[in-house]
Each structure stands twice: as C-alpha cells, then as structure tokens.
Design a protein around this motif. Sequence first.
Motif, PDB file in Angstrom:
ATOM      1  N   ILE A   1       0.874  -1.181   0.000  1.00 13.93           N
ATOM      2  CA  ILE A   1       0.000   0.000   0.000  1.00 13.93           C
ATOM      3  C   ILE A   1       0.907   1.225   0.000  1.00 13.93           C
ATOM      4  CG2 ILE A   1      -1.722   1.358   1.247  1.00 13.93           C
ATOM      5  CD1 ILE A   1      -2.808  -1.247   2.419  1.00 13.93           C
ATOM      6  N   SER A   2       0.770   2.060  -1.028  1.00 17.58           N
ATOM      7  CA  SER A   2       1.507   3.324  -1.066  1.00 17.58           C
ATOM      8  C   SER A   2       0.693   4.370  -0.306  1.00 17.58           C
ATOM      9  CB  SER A   2       1.734   3.792  -2.511  1.00 17.58           C
ATOM     10  OG  SER A   2       2.625   2.923  -3.170  1.00 17.58           O
ATOM     11  N   VAL A   3       1.274   4.879   0.764  1.00 18.26           N
ATOM     12  CA  VAL A   3       0.645   5.942   1.553  1.00 18.26           C
ATOM     13  C   VAL A   3       1.226   7.258   1.045  1.00 18.26           C
ATOM     14  CG1 VAL A   3       0.315   6.887   3.874  1.00 18.26           C
ATOM     15  CG2 VAL A   3       0.436   4.400   3.544  1.00 18.26           C
ATOM     16  N   CYS A   4       0.396   8.056   0.340  1.00 17.53           N
ATOM     17  CA  CYS A   4       0.919   9.260  -0.324  1.00 17.53           C
ATOM     18  C   CYS A   4       0.688  10.501   0.541  1.00 17.53           C
ATOM     19  CB  CYS A   4       0.244   9.453  -1.682  1.00 17.53           C
ATOM     20  SG  CYS A   4       0.517   8.077  -2.809  1.00 17.53           S
ATOM     21  N   GLU A   5       1.774  11.215   0.784  1.00 22.39           N
ATOM     22  CA  GLU A   5       1.724  12.502   1.496  1.00 22.39           C
ATOM     23  C   GLU A   5       2.053  13.588   0.494  1.00 22.39           C
ATOM     24  OE1 GLU A   5       1.556  13.866   5.025  1.00 22.39           O
ATOM     25  OE2 GLU A   5       0.112  12.248   4.827  1.00 22.39           O
ATOM     26  N   MET A   6       1.192  14.609   0.394  1.00 19.82           N
ATOM     27  CA  MET A   6       1.369  15.643  -0.637  1.00 19.82           C
ATOM     28  C   MET A   6       1.705  16.975   0.016  1.00 19.82           C
ATOM     29  SD  MET A   6      -1.859  14.175  -2.763  1.00 19.82           S
ATOM     30  CE  MET A   6      -2.668  13.548  -1.320  1.00 19.82           C
ATOM     31  N   LYS A   7       2.825  17.551  -0.382  1.00 25.36           N
ATOM     32  CA  LYS A   7       3.295  18.795   0.234  1.00 25.36           C
ATOM     33  C   LYS A   7       3.738  19.794  -0.832  1.00 25.36           C
ATOM     34  CE  LYS A   7       2.671  17.773   4.515  1.00 25.36           C
ATOM     35  NZ  LYS A   7       1.722  18.563   5.306  1.00 25.36           N
TER      36      LYS A   7
END
Length: 483
Positions: free
Chosen positions: A412-418
Amino acid sequence: MLKGEKMELLIGRIAEKKILSEALASPSSELLAVFGRRRVGKTFLIRSVFQKQLIFELSGVHDANAAEQLLNFSKAMADALDSRLTPAVPKNWTEAFWQLREFASPILKKRKAVIFFDEFPWLSSHKSGFLSAFEYFWNQWASQQPNLIVAICGSAATWMIRKVVNSKGGLHNRLTRKIRLLPFTLHETEQYLKRNNINIDRYQVLTIFMVMGGVPHYLKELKKGESATQAIDRLCFTKDGLLSTEFTNLYRSLFENADRHISVVRALADKPSGLTRNEIIAACNLQSGGTTSILLEELVESGFITPNLPFQKNANQSIYKLSDEYSLFYLKFIEHSRATGTGTWLKKSLTSSWRSWSGYAFEGICMKHTDHIKQALGISGVFTETSAWRYISKDGKGAQVDLLLDRQDNVISVCEMKFSSTEFVIDKTYAAELQYKLEVFRRQSKTKKTLFLAMVTTYGVKNNMYSIGLVQNEVTMDDLFLP
C-alpha cells in the motif's frame, strides 16, 4: 464560427478526438452528446474536429423563451443557407425540425454532415415542446441517415445525463457516443499556455492551476510577459477581472435553484479535509433523501465536488471534497477581499492563510493526477484501488491520509502531498507525525501489506536523517506534468 474564420489548434483531448473521429468513420447515423461544466471547451472541441462537416449549428440561450429560441433557429438556418434573407420563423419546434430535415436531406445524399445543437438544455425551455420534437426528429428521420452525425452539447451536466444520457423517454438508449469533457490536465495547461506564447516555469503554471484549474476560457485571459502573481492580481482583484465576478454566474447558469448547490460548495470550502453525505446534510440543513442525492450527483457530474471512497468502506461512506480550484480560491481569497488592485495578490500570497490553503489546493491537484503518480511510482501496470482514510480516536486525536494506493503486489503506497517553493524538508516533528500516521493506519486497518510512504512534492524531499529510511518513494511536480 463565421465562414472563412481560421480555427485555432486544439490542444490535448486525445481520447475525445478519437471518439469523434470514430463517429466520422461510422457507416451509421450517430447521436453523440458532449457534457461538462461551463467554459471547459465543449463547443470548441466539436467545431475543431467537425469543422469541414458542420452544416448547421444552433446554440440555446439561457432563460430565453421558445419564441426567442425559434427566432435564433431561423437566423441559424439563414447562416447555413448562406442567405442574407432570414427564412420565416417556424411556429413551433416540430415545424423547425421539418425545415432542418428539408435543408439537410440533399446534402446527406452526397456526403457526411454534422448538425450541432449547443447548450441543448437551454433550447428546451419550459413548455417549449423542444425535447419531444427533437426526439421525433431523431427517431423518425435522423437515425435513418447513415451520413448524419447529430452532436449535442450542454453545460447543465445533470440535465444532459437525466434527459439525454439516461433518458427514460424518446431518447432511451439512442445515444451512440458520449463524452464528459473535463478541464485540462497540467500537461495540457502547459501546452495551451506555450501555444499562446506564455512561457512561465512549472511552479508558476502550478500556481495558476491552483487558482483557476485547467479551464481553457480562464487560461485564455493570461497575457504574455506576465508572471503568475501579476495575472492573478489582474484577473481576481481588479474591478473588471473576469474571475472577480464569475462565481455566481457559474453556478446560476448550470443549476436551477443554485443556492443549495452554492451552500454545499461553501460548506466543503470550509472543510478542506472533506465531509460525508450526512455531514453535508447537517451543515447545509438539507433533507435526507432523493433530492439531496440528486443535488450531490449534479455537483459531482459537473466536476465541482468529488467523492473519495474511504479505505475498506463502501460508497455510502464516501468523503466529498470541493475539487473545483476556482471555487476554492474565490471563497477563500476573492469574495471578502477588501483589498483590490495591483499588488493585492503579492501581499496575500505571503500570508500564512495562503500557505495552508496552497497545501490543500496542491492535494486536490494531485488527486486529479493520480494516474501520473502511479506512473511515477512505476505501478501503472499493477491493479490498484485508490482510496482515502481517516481515523479519530476517543480522545480526539486522529490521523488522515488523502491518497492511498492499495496495490495487488501486496504493497500500500501511503501518499503525502506537500507544496513548497523549494525542496521540502522533513523535520523531527513532522517525521514523528508521519511515523504515527503509518502506525495508526496499520493498527486500525489491520492490513498485512507492506506500507511504502510516498512523498509527492513540488521540488522533491531534502535528504536528511529524518527522510532516509522513512520515505520509500518520491514524486515531484515534473511527474504531474507528464503527458
């Protein structure tokens, strides 16, 4: 389009052009519908692809009565006949379609031809008889003409879906092709601006996109030699700026009783993390039932809001977010702005409210470019379920992930967007927050899959003691601009 007028080039729209080209090559009659929000380029698409085959074009007028629309029909017929004399105005739509049939028949014996009705829902004004006359025209004659394509467009997306795409009446199952036209992607936006000799870097393109999305009609207003900040100043904060007054017109032209739609949009603008259906009902004092379902469907189909499916939950528990960049920007910065004129946006863009807002706006753009993120992660070919996740404990402490890519390869890719103007730095506090988020997600979801933290940023993540070992994958702004 006037005769002899030169058509500008069509940018992007690869899949849509393919659908329209297939209609041209078809040996049978074609009834195709193009729908999508106002200003997105539906008319331009039809005229660009069909410019050599277009023999008749009529556009509906918002809030005009049947007599006015029929007068416009006779003027459109004069244009089609290349005549200075306007034919007699038909008494009703049945007579109008007979005139159209008489006009088109000899042409169709010789070649492929397109009849185009723009703003189709507006032609069907109250008690006008337009829709039933059109249904008869299509079913009794047009559908038997192998050289004929009838193209219909409409900004009132839900009307198009209810009365045409999912028609229970005379147009039931009659559509041969349909296109839901969305705003430009970042790649198409960049192409469009370059074609208009606007050469700004990708960070500035991204900033422009945050304010107006990929809506061609808005992008057309940008000027050569103007920075993103100058353009935003002029379009949003001057008296005659297109985007300073567009908001109300936008919703009122698309929806009847638009106040309820606007109240939902406002509620979601106040809650960037999103609201469930029940939370929207409570926030907007709506009734639970079919009318609310239709209201939400109308906003979703027109591209203003997007339901995000929560991880391991069903569609009833979807979290709705405001996904129209312009609406989000208008409600945050334009609507109650006391300051106007040159330099307004330069000052506002240095405030903390811009920094927090730009983070949410960037997340929204990433959500629209999920396929680009998958491509950058090298998992385009892997079956992936996209979802969101949030958890609030009894003590009020919680965690939220806006983009989860649940992959068939047991990851599972846990994507954090900044969003940031330089390389993004993960410090000790944020590293602990990320670690906590991953632990809570694993505990609450009970997943046995491997968790990969993927950072999606503008210029990448700065290597330091906190990022190494924590961040498995990186996606940058450039990845979002890929074709």
